[in-house]
Design a protein around this motif. Structure first.
Motif, short mmCIF file in Angstrom:
data_model
loop_
_atom_site.label_atom_id
_atom_site.label_comp_id
_atom_site.label_asym_id
_atom_site.label_seq_id
_atom_site.Cartn_x
_atom_site.Cartn_y
_atom_site.Cartn_z
N PHE A 1 -3.43 11.38 -0.81
CA PHE A 1 -4.06 12.28 0.16
C PHE A 1 -3.85 13.72 -0.29
N SER A 2 -4.95 14.48 -0.37
CA SER A 2 -4.89 15.90 -0.70
C SER A 2 -4.18 16.09 -2.05
N LYS A 3 -3.10 16.84 -2.09
CA LYS A 3 -2.36 17.08 -3.34
C LYS A 3 -1.80 15.78 -3.91
N PHE B 1 -7.52 1.93 -6.06
CA PHE B 1 -7.17 3.35 -6.04
C PHE B 1 -8.01 4.01 -4.95
N HIS B 2 -7.36 4.76 -4.07
CA HIS B 2 -8.07 5.49 -3.02
C HIS B 2 -7.76 6.98 -3.14
N TYR B 3 -8.81 7.77 -3.32
CA TYR B 3 -8.71 9.22 -3.30
C TYR B 3 -9.09 9.67 -1.90
N VAL B 4 -8.15 10.27 -1.17
CA VAL B 4 -8.36 10.61 0.23
C VAL B 4 -8.40 12.13 0.40
N ALA C 1 0.85 -1.18 0.00
CA ALA C 1 0.00 0.00 0.00
C ALA C 1 0.89 1.24 0.00
N ILE C 2 0.68 2.12 -0.98
CA ILE C 2 1.55 3.28 -1.16
C ILE C 2 0.71 4.54 -1.08
N LEU C 3 0.98 5.36 -0.07
CA LEU C 3 0.25 6.60 0.15
C LEU C 3 1.12 7.79 -0.24
N PHE C 4 0.59 8.65 -1.11
CA PHE C 4 1.28 9.87 -1.51
C PHE C 4 0.66 11.04 -0.75
N THR C 5 1.50 11.80 -0.06
CA THR C 5 1.03 12.89 0.78
C THR C 5 0.89 14.18 -0.01
#
Length: 372
Positions: free
Chosen positions: A213-215, A269-272, A86-90
């Protein structure tokens, strides 16, 4: 010019640098992961985790990405083959708020532990900050070349699959550093899987879960566009996109190693709470959505798209395009999902409904979001 050297922060240093309250929360998450792992029928013993922070480039001489990771380690003290990465981009930097919750949820190291706790015990969590910032603004130019000087998208161009290739390189550099730079007091990590053939019998290549997440949502949009383009080209070339590369199956099962492997492994795909000060927070190009649905229809892979939001973004009277784009994307996905026999899965989740919009809720969604 000599390339910048990746940096390593030991797990012990990382944990002890956090506040006692944060340490307690991470400890509870880690304990939960050990319980989940020990209850799994696929594991002979509970998995431990390697946790650390690294700075790695995509390519030699390039800017450094700060990556926090929480990775499962097998009883043999080797990096284990996860069920998923799982890869989260801040997003943009927010500083000086004086709010301890916002400060905590702005820290990639904390988020890696938080994300790991939300997933099954056999998943790796990666949290990626942008390599460059224009003041407070995250600029993901290495992954999304078609952005402006403050990181806003002018368009999403899949040419060369820059996001997928960049992710493969980031993960490869991280794993290489973890294998080469662990300290004697840290967990020992093997340099390779000793018996790839045996591993193939026990494990499928890991799925990839992408969160923005966000941007960070611009990276999700870029990957969605690249998946659409890659699937179209592959189908026209009669390439079986359901097959992973030989390199992945025989050399490295821990992470995807090529752009094609990244794209073919994406399951979610998760848009947070994404949002921009311009258009482009969500994909509204029907051609892209249609080709993604075609990809799902022509493979045996399921694909889940989840939109998570708060009133901060979805009810902003000064940026009405955010909700309009979200609604259009969801409508296009629903229309295309009807022909995918239930394999294109959609979710829309609103958090803190009824509360007045605030910066705090924008960050609190990271703790509240349901990724299962």
């Amino acid at each position: 010019m000599q390339s910048p050297q990746p940096q390593f922060v030991s797990p012990n240093l990382l944990i002890h640098s956090l506040s006692p309250k944060t340490q307690k929360k991470i400890g509870k998450k880690a304990q939960k992961n050990r319980i989940l792992a020990s209850n799994s029928g696929d594991l002979a013993a509970a998995m431990e985790r390697w946790t650390g922070v690294l700075r790695v480039p995509i390519s030699r001489g390039g800017p450094l990405f700060r990556v926090a990771a929480s990775l499962i380690v097998a009883p043999s003290e080797a990096l284990a083959v996860p069920r998923a990465n799982a890869i989260l981009f801040t997003g943009d930097r927010v500083r000086g708020t004086g709010d301890p919750v916002i400060e905590r949820l702005s820290d990639a190291a904390y988020l890696a532990g938080l994300l790991a706790g939300k997933l099954a015990g056999e998943a790796n969590a990666w949290v990626v900050d942008a390599a460059c910032f224009a003041g407070p603004f995250a600029v993901y130019r290495e992954l999304v070349p078609s952005i402006d000087t403050v990181g806003d998208p002018e368009r999403y161009d899949p040419t060369g699959l820059p996001a997928a290739a960049g992710i493969a390189n980031i993960l490869a550099h991280c794993v290489g550093e973890i294998r080469n730079m662990v300290t004697p007091d840290s967990l020992k990590v093997s340099r390779s899987i000793e018996d790839p053939t045996a591993s193939q019998l026990l494990h499928s290549p890991p799925r990839t879960i992408i969160l923005g997440f966000s941007k960070g949502g611009v990276v999700v949009n870029q990957l969605m566009t690249e998946l659409s383009h890659w699937a179209c080209i592959s189908r026209e070339s009669s390439v079986d996109v359901s097959q992973r590369s030989t390199a992945l199956l025989t050399h490295n099962l821990v992470i995807p190693t090529t752009a094609s492997d990244v794209l073919s492994s994406i399951s979610e795909f998760h848009y947070v709470d994404v949002g921009l000060n311009c258009a482009g927070a969500y994909i509204t190009d029907h051609a892209v959505i249609k080709e993604v649905a075609n990809y799902v229809c022509h493979t045996s892979n399921n694909l889940r798209v989840a939109l998570h939001g708060t009133p901060r973004q979805w009810s902003d009277p000064n940026r009405p395009w955010i909700q309009a784009e979200k609604d259009r994307m969801l409508r296009l996905l629903h229309d295309e999902a009807e022909r995918c026999e239930g394999r294109l899965l959609l979710a829309e989740k609103k958090y803190f409904d009824g509360r007045p919009p605030s910066l705090l809720m924008h960050f609190e969604i990271l703790e509240a979001m349901d990724v299962c």
